[in-house]
Design a protein around this motif. Sequence first.
Motif, PDB file in Angstrom:
ATOM      1  N   LEU A 396       0.829  -1.203   0.000  1.00 56.05           N
ATOM      2  CA  LEU A 396       0.000   0.000   0.000  1.00 56.05           C
ATOM      3  C   LEU A 396       0.860   1.249   0.000  1.00 56.05           C
ATOM      4  CD1 LEU A 396      -2.633  -1.165   2.639  1.00 56.05           C
ATOM      5  CD2 LEU A 396      -3.088  -0.792   0.202  1.00 56.05           C
ATOM      6  N   VAL A 397       0.466   2.215  -0.828  1.00 58.84           N
ATOM      7  CA  VAL A 397       1.151   3.497  -0.853  1.00 58.84           C
ATOM      8  C   VAL A 397       0.140   4.589  -1.176  1.00 58.84           C
ATOM      9  CG1 VAL A 397       1.771   3.197  -3.293  1.00 58.84           C
ATOM     10  CG2 VAL A 397       3.084   4.780  -1.881  1.00 58.84           C
ATOM     11  N   ILE A 471      -1.197   0.198 -13.417  1.00 56.29           N
ATOM     12  CA  ILE A 471      -0.726  -0.831 -12.494  1.00 56.29           C
ATOM     13  C   ILE A 471       0.791  -0.925 -12.534  1.00 56.29           C
ATOM     14  CG2 ILE A 471      -0.679  -3.333 -12.098  1.00 56.29           C
ATOM     15  CD1 ILE A 471      -3.628  -3.412 -12.836  1.00 56.29           C
ATOM     16  N   GLY A 472       1.360  -0.805 -13.718  1.00 57.18           N
ATOM     17  CA  GLY A 472       2.808  -0.894 -13.844  1.00 57.18           C
ATOM     18  C   GLY A 472       3.532   0.243 -13.145  1.00 57.18           C
ATOM     19  N   LYS A 473       2.954   1.423 -13.186  1.00 60.30           N
ATOM     20  CA  LYS A 473       3.632   2.599 -12.616  1.00 60.30           C
ATOM     21  C   LYS A 473       3.183   2.929 -11.198  1.00 60.30           C
ATOM     22  CE  LYS A 473       4.920   4.898 -16.924  1.00 60.30           C
ATOM     23  NZ  LYS A 473       4.850   6.131 -17.735  1.00 60.30           N
ATOM     24  N   TRP A 474       1.871   3.121 -11.012  1.00 63.26           N
ATOM     25  CA  TRP A 474       1.387   3.636  -9.726  1.00 63.26           C
ATOM     26  C   TRP A 474       0.646   2.609  -8.894  1.00 63.26           C
ATOM     27  CZ3 TRP A 474      -0.288   6.086 -14.398  1.00 63.26           C
ATOM     28  CH2 TRP A 474       0.620   7.057 -14.858  1.00 63.26           C
ATOM     29  N   GLY A 475       0.184   1.544  -9.529  1.00 63.10           N
ATOM     30  CA  GLY A 475      -0.542   0.517  -8.799  1.00 63.10           C
ATOM     31  C   GLY A 475      -2.037   0.598  -9.028  1.00 63.10           C
ATOM     32  N   ALA A 476      -2.752  -0.343  -8.434  1.00 66.82           N
ATOM     33  CA  ALA A 476      -4.209  -0.417  -8.553  1.00 66.82           C
ATOM     34  C   ALA A 476      -4.849   0.413  -7.450  1.00 66.82           C
ATOM     35  CB  ALA A 476      -4.658  -1.869  -8.456  1.00 66.82           C
ATOM     36  N   VAL A 487      -4.915   6.060  -2.230  1.00 68.93           N
ATOM     37  CA  VAL A 487      -4.129   4.892  -1.840  1.00 68.93           C
ATOM     38  C   VAL A 487      -4.183   3.856  -2.958  1.00 68.93           C
ATOM     39  CG1 VAL A 487      -3.838   3.060  -0.138  1.00 68.93           C
ATOM     40  CG2 VAL A 487      -4.615   5.343   0.580  1.00 68.93           C
ATOM     41  N   HIS A 488      -3.016   3.311  -3.287  1.00 70.93           N
ATOM     42  CA  HIS A 488      -2.913   2.297  -4.328  1.00 70.93           C
ATOM     43  C   HIS A 488      -2.213   1.056  -3.785  1.00 70.93           C
ATOM     44  CE1 HIS A 488      -3.540   5.919  -6.761  1.00 70.93           C
ATOM     45  NE2 HIS A 488      -3.837   5.129  -7.780  1.00 70.93           N
ATOM     46  N   ASN A 489      -2.542  -0.104  -4.369  1.00 66.14           N
ATOM     47  CA  ASN A 489      -1.745  -1.306  -4.187  1.00 66.14           C
ATOM     48  C   ASN A 489      -0.696  -1.310  -5.282  1.00 66.14           C
ATOM     49  OD1 ASN A 489      -2.056  -3.273  -2.093  1.00 66.14           O
ATOM     50  ND2 ASN A 489      -4.196  -3.531  -2.727  1.00 66.14           N
ATOM     51  N   PHE A 570       7.828  -1.596 -16.225  1.00 64.83           N
ATOM     52  CA  PHE A 570       6.550  -2.290 -16.051  1.00 64.83           C
ATOM     53  C   PHE A 570       5.421  -1.573 -16.787  1.00 64.83           C
ATOM     54  CE2 PHE A 570       9.116  -4.050 -12.716  1.00 64.83           C
ATOM     55  CZ  PHE A 570       8.683  -5.361 -12.622  1.00 64.83           C
ATOM     56  N   GLY A 571       5.425  -0.259 -16.755  1.00 61.64           N
ATOM     57  CA  GLY A 571       4.395   0.495 -17.475  1.00 61.64           C
ATOM     58  C   GLY A 571       4.418   0.194 -18.956  1.00 61.64           C
ATOM     59  N   ALA A 572       5.614   0.101 -19.526  1.00 60.90           N
ATOM     60  CA  ALA A 572       5.736  -0.184 -20.964  1.00 60.90           C
ATOM     61  C   ALA A 572       5.328  -1.620 -21.290  1.00 60.90           C
ATOM     62  CB  ALA A 572       7.171   0.068 -21.418  1.00 60.90           C
TER      63      ALA A 572
END
Length: 582
Positions: A396-397, A471-476, A487-489, A570-572
């Motif tokens: 979590l962030v 999801i690759g960059k910031w999360g779900a 808040v993202h996973n 991951f984003g790419a």
Amino acid sequence: MQNTENIDLVAQFRQENVDFSKIERARASRTLVTAGLEPYAGTWGTAQKKHLLNRVLTGYAHRHLLDLNNLTLQKSLDLIFTPEKQPSIPVNDYDHEITKEETEKQGHLYIPPGKEYVFAPEPNNGSPWPRHQSFDAWLYKNMITQSTSVHWRMVFFLHNLLAAGKGSVKMFYQHYMTLFNSCFETYKATIYKITLDPTMLDYLNLQNSLKSAPDENYARELQELFTVGKGPNSKFTEKDVSEMARCLVGWQFDWDSKSNKTGPITNVFSDFNHDDQDKQFSAFYGNRVIRGRKGPDGMKELDDVIEMIFSVKECELYLCRRLYQFFCYPIINDTVEKNVIAPMADLLRKNNFELMVPLRALLGSAHFYDTSFYNSLVKSPLEFMFGFYKEFDMYLVNTDGGDIPKRYSDPLTANFYKYSKLQWEMSNMGLNYTEPPSVSGWPAYYQVPVYDLFWINSDTIAKRSNIGNSIGKWGAWVGSGDVKGNVHNQIDKIKFINTLKSPDNIDLVIDETVERVMAVPISAKAKERIKLSVLGGNAPSYYTQLYQAYKQNPTEANRLTLNNRLENLFGALFQMGEIHLF
């Protein structure tokens, strides 16, 4: 409340002005696979294992490949055809989303935190919306945390074949557990249970069928979709539909057991509402007469109906075609019909219609491992999304530097917040899992000639690209902070690369990450573009220095610097077209 209505993928696809004849010609021109159901005796390596795992799981992950280490094909199939353990009963993990007062104001029964809700009375013909979200999260969590077993994939197959929706939570739990518990049983028993399933009784109107005017919906779909199909050799008649509706009238679920009692929803047979006269069927069913019965004996007519349907050869052929299309490839030509479907059907009948028997034969066959089938299908939103959640550990962030409320990490409530948003994400891409678009299921599994290509159009591919990049960059996204921010996973990218063989070498990191998360190799040019994005104009040694600096001194500053570079990787990758194939 987020919108989870069904997207009409067929309508969207037609708006693209696609030349359907070109699709037909392209698929017809594929390599003719003449191999049949004979056991596969070729190479049993990573490519074959990944092909098998992609088709039998609800999303691929590297952990499943590791489970097949040192196993032969037959030992791998032994593992894959091992049933899952019974899932734990869902409990109230949604209490932060609706108060006791609001629940009761809406006319629903309040369930305390941590207590089971799926057997609770539903006095107001339903449940509070967060309870629906909790059930979705429970369902998806079980599918994502599956063992290396075909069990949950088979639930998906049955859910698509015996499609139903629009139920309450109490109805849905009973429905999905019926599917789950039916996977390793004879399909005859499945049809008996699904006929009396409260969700199905309600969905196809058998619940309200009357002796004076029998509703024909269920009788029609029982034949057309659930058992004998509607192909050229499925010659049941309109009279067969009406006669079968007369056999089935009188079955209902007990409304009091749903609305006012704790426990499962029970069935009742209202013999006063049953047509007790004889029913005459067509030549397709051997001109069978099902004898009408009075009183409680009227219930036995359901057994007669099932026995009659399953006596028809077209039944086993249709069911094996559906298995083949779901697990192998949607196009069935005359060669496949003769070399694969016919022997599968023979196995199905000889084994009392246990679907797992011909399915295992297919998954161990020379036909299934023809390389033309590898990576030949487009993932549904389920395989696409679940793959991320299965492959990566997340943490979590708050991406805005704000607070992370305790409810997002509390063991009681964390799964609700982690998995419930998947319903909205998948629905946005065309798969509202608990609400199939029709009784036929999803067009990707039955509609000629497009099939799985329905998953991709200009709208859904943009949504897939956006969610992959996010999801690759910031999360779900999980939810808002109580004070500020979102808040993202977030994928623990550094933890992931530390599982690789050479985490300090950017070229090898890209190679092995592609191998882990892609079913299809990507080009050297694509890898070079990704590398340039990660390096930001620096030499490859720059990445090595960042990684080594973090390993030697894992400060937050060093972690963030390395993580920011990995975000581009991951984003790419998650936006590439290859990630949608399996």
